[in-house]
Design a protein around this motif. Structure first.
Motif, PDB file in Angstrom:
ATOM      1  N   PHE A  13      -3.896  10.025   1.773  1.00 39.77           N
ATOM      2  CA  PHE A  13      -4.064  10.883   2.940  1.00 39.77           C
ATOM      3  C   PHE A  13      -4.087  12.343   2.487  1.00 39.77           C
ATOM      4  O   PHE A  13      -3.181  12.792   1.778  1.00 39.77           O
ATOM      5  N   PRO A  14      -5.124  13.091   2.862  1.00 37.39           N
ATOM      6  CA  PRO A  14      -5.190  14.501   2.446  1.00 37.39           C
ATOM      7  C   PRO A  14      -4.172  15.328   3.213  1.00 37.39           C
ATOM      8  O   PRO A  14      -4.342  15.600   4.401  1.00 37.39           O
ATOM      9  N   ASN A 160      -3.493  16.406  11.647  1.00 36.53           N
ATOM     10  CA  ASN A 160      -2.097  16.326  12.080  1.00 36.53           C
ATOM     11  C   ASN A 160      -1.426  15.023  11.665  1.00 36.53           C
ATOM     12  O   ASN A 160      -0.200  14.892  11.800  1.00 36.53           O
ATOM     13  N   GLY A 161      -2.223  14.052  11.203  1.00 41.10           N
ATOM     14  CA  GLY A 161      -1.657  12.760  10.841  1.00 41.10           C
ATOM     15  C   GLY A 161      -1.121  12.003  12.034  1.00 41.10           C
ATOM     16  O   GLY A 161      -0.132  11.273  11.947  1.00 41.10           O
ATOM     17  N   PRO A 171     -10.660  -1.146   2.405  1.00 39.56           N
ATOM     18  CA  PRO A 171     -10.607  -0.244   1.238  1.00 39.56           C
ATOM     19  C   PRO A 171     -10.354   1.218   1.581  1.00 39.56           C
ATOM     20  O   PRO A 171      -9.865   1.970   0.739  1.00 39.56           O
ATOM     21  N   TRP A 172     -10.688   1.633   2.805  1.00 38.60           N
ATOM     22  CA  TRP A 172     -10.515   3.041   3.175  1.00 38.60           C
ATOM     23  C   TRP A 172      -9.219   3.263   3.991  1.00 38.60           C
ATOM     24  O   TRP A 172      -9.033   4.311   4.591  1.00 38.60           O
ATOM     25  N   ALA A 173      -8.318   2.284   3.974  1.00 41.03           N
ATOM     26  CA  ALA A 173      -7.045   2.432   4.680  1.00 41.03           C
ATOM     27  C   ALA A 173      -6.229   3.578   4.084  1.00 41.03           C
ATOM     28  O   ALA A 173      -6.385   3.922   2.908  1.00 41.03           O
ATOM     29  N   MET A 174      -5.369   4.160   4.906  1.00 42.55           N
ATOM     30  CA  MET A 174      -4.534   5.281   4.467  1.00 42.55           C
ATOM     31  C   MET A 174      -3.097   5.089   4.929  1.00 42.55           C
ATOM     32  O   MET A 174      -2.853   4.492   5.981  1.00 42.55           O
ATOM     33  N   VAL A 175      -2.176   5.607   4.153  1.00 41.64           N
ATOM     34  CA  VAL A 175      -0.772   5.650   4.557  1.00 41.64           C
ATOM     35  C   VAL A 175      -0.517   7.029   5.158  1.00 41.64           C
ATOM     36  O   VAL A 175      -0.579   8.039   4.459  1.00 41.64           O
ATOM     37  N   PRO A 186      -7.930   4.749   9.551  1.00 40.85           N
ATOM     38  CA  PRO A 186      -8.033   6.161   9.966  1.00 40.85           C
ATOM     39  C   PRO A 186      -8.846   6.237  11.258  1.00 40.85           C
ATOM     40  O   PRO A 186      -9.977   6.722  11.285  1.00 40.85           O
ATOM     41  N   SER A 187      -8.258   5.751  12.339  1.00 35.90           N
ATOM     42  CA  SER A 187      -8.998   5.586  13.590  1.00 35.90           C
ATOM     43  C   SER A 187      -9.440   6.922  14.181  1.00 35.90           C
ATOM     44  O   SER A 187     -10.402   6.964  14.960  1.00 35.90           O
TER      45      SER A 187
END
Length: 279
Positions: A13-14, A160-161, A171-175, A186-187
């Motif tokens: 996550f950036p 804002n996360g 594969p593009w999932a993020m924590v 990342p909806s």
């Protein structure tokens, strides 16, 4: 249980600071800048569309650029007030009743699109009556550029996360920092793409190529129906608000429920425009 390969494929996550500019105690957040940028860019494009007389019924724009300038304040107030009140009523009423100061703490939950939509609609109705502007054409002007604001708003949600998606192993999932240790959709980016960029392109094609603005209400109906379909689709990937959860089973959410009347209203507006124009 996720595989090791799936875990290794998770994107980082950036970590962008939600505060864009800070001067002493004054902090300007990306979320606020997104609203300002969306409204201002939408106003600029709408002005260009008004100048193109070929887009409008009888080659006559429904209002002057000066009217559009004045309307900017009205719609901004409608979006902000409606968005916040809508979030409180639809998603956070119990918490606000228990702690009223929470109503003005926009960082606690933020805004509701459906509330902002209703607020903007009321602003358009009042403004059109005050200045004798054809209501459906004013609706069309705003609808044709509204996805720009949605695009920027969803990107700000991502920064804002917040409003993250359900747990997944794509594969593009993020924590996300506030979403626990599991990777999620990342909806916010899905919504930015569907409700923002794609809808803007489709509505501009309708307005400029198919001359839909000559049938007042068509672009409005398309915007409302397309948003409802996009939102319902994304709700299958988005985590519901924790204070509400699922309304039925593990799939029905408040976002879906609020979008169904929008879908019906959008289809009705398109049919009404066709009948009114005799096509």
């Amino acid at each position: 249980m996720q595989s090791a390969a799936a875990l290794l494929s998770i994107l980082s996550f950036p970590a962008i600071d939600p505060v864009a500019i800070a001067v002493g105690p004054i902090a300007i957040r990306w979320y606020g800048l997104a609203y300002v940028a969306g409204i201002m860019l939408g106003w600029f494009i709408a002005r260009r569309m008004l100048a193109n007389t070929a887009l409008w019924p009888k080659d006559t724009p429904p209002c002057s650029p000066a009217h559009l300038d004045d309307f900017l304040v009205w719609v901004a107030l409608g979006i902000v007030l409606g968005g916040r009140i809508g979030y409180i009523l639809f998603y956070d009423l119990d918490a606000v009743l228990a702690e009223p100061i929470r109503a003005v703490q926009i960082w606690n939950g933020g805004m509701s699109f459906h509330g902002g939509f209703l607020g903007a609609t009321i602003a358009m109705i009042l403004f059109s009556r005050r200045h004798a502007i054809p209501l459906w054409s004013l609706f069309d002007i705003v609808a044709s550029v509204a996805p720009i604001g949605i695009l920027f708003g969803r990107l700000a949600n991502f920064i804002n996360g917040e409003l993250w998606g359900r747990i997944t192993d794509v594969p593009w999932a993020m924590v996300f920092p506030t979403g626990g240790p599991m990777p999620r959709h990342p909806s916010q980016l899905y919504e930015a793409a569907l409700e923002g960029l794609l809808m803007f392109i489709v509505l501009q094609i309708l307005a400029r190529v198919f001359k839909a603005l000559r049938r007042p209400g068509t672009v409005t109906g398309a915007f409302v129906a397309l948003y409802a379909l996009a939102r319902i689709t994304v709700e299958f990937f988005r985590e519901p608000d924790v204070q509400l959860g699922y309304l039925a089973g593990n799939w029905l959410t408040m976002g879906m429920v609020l979008s169904l009347p929008m879908l019906a209203a959008g289809l009705w507006a398109i049919l009404r425009a066709r009948r009114a124009s005799g096509r």
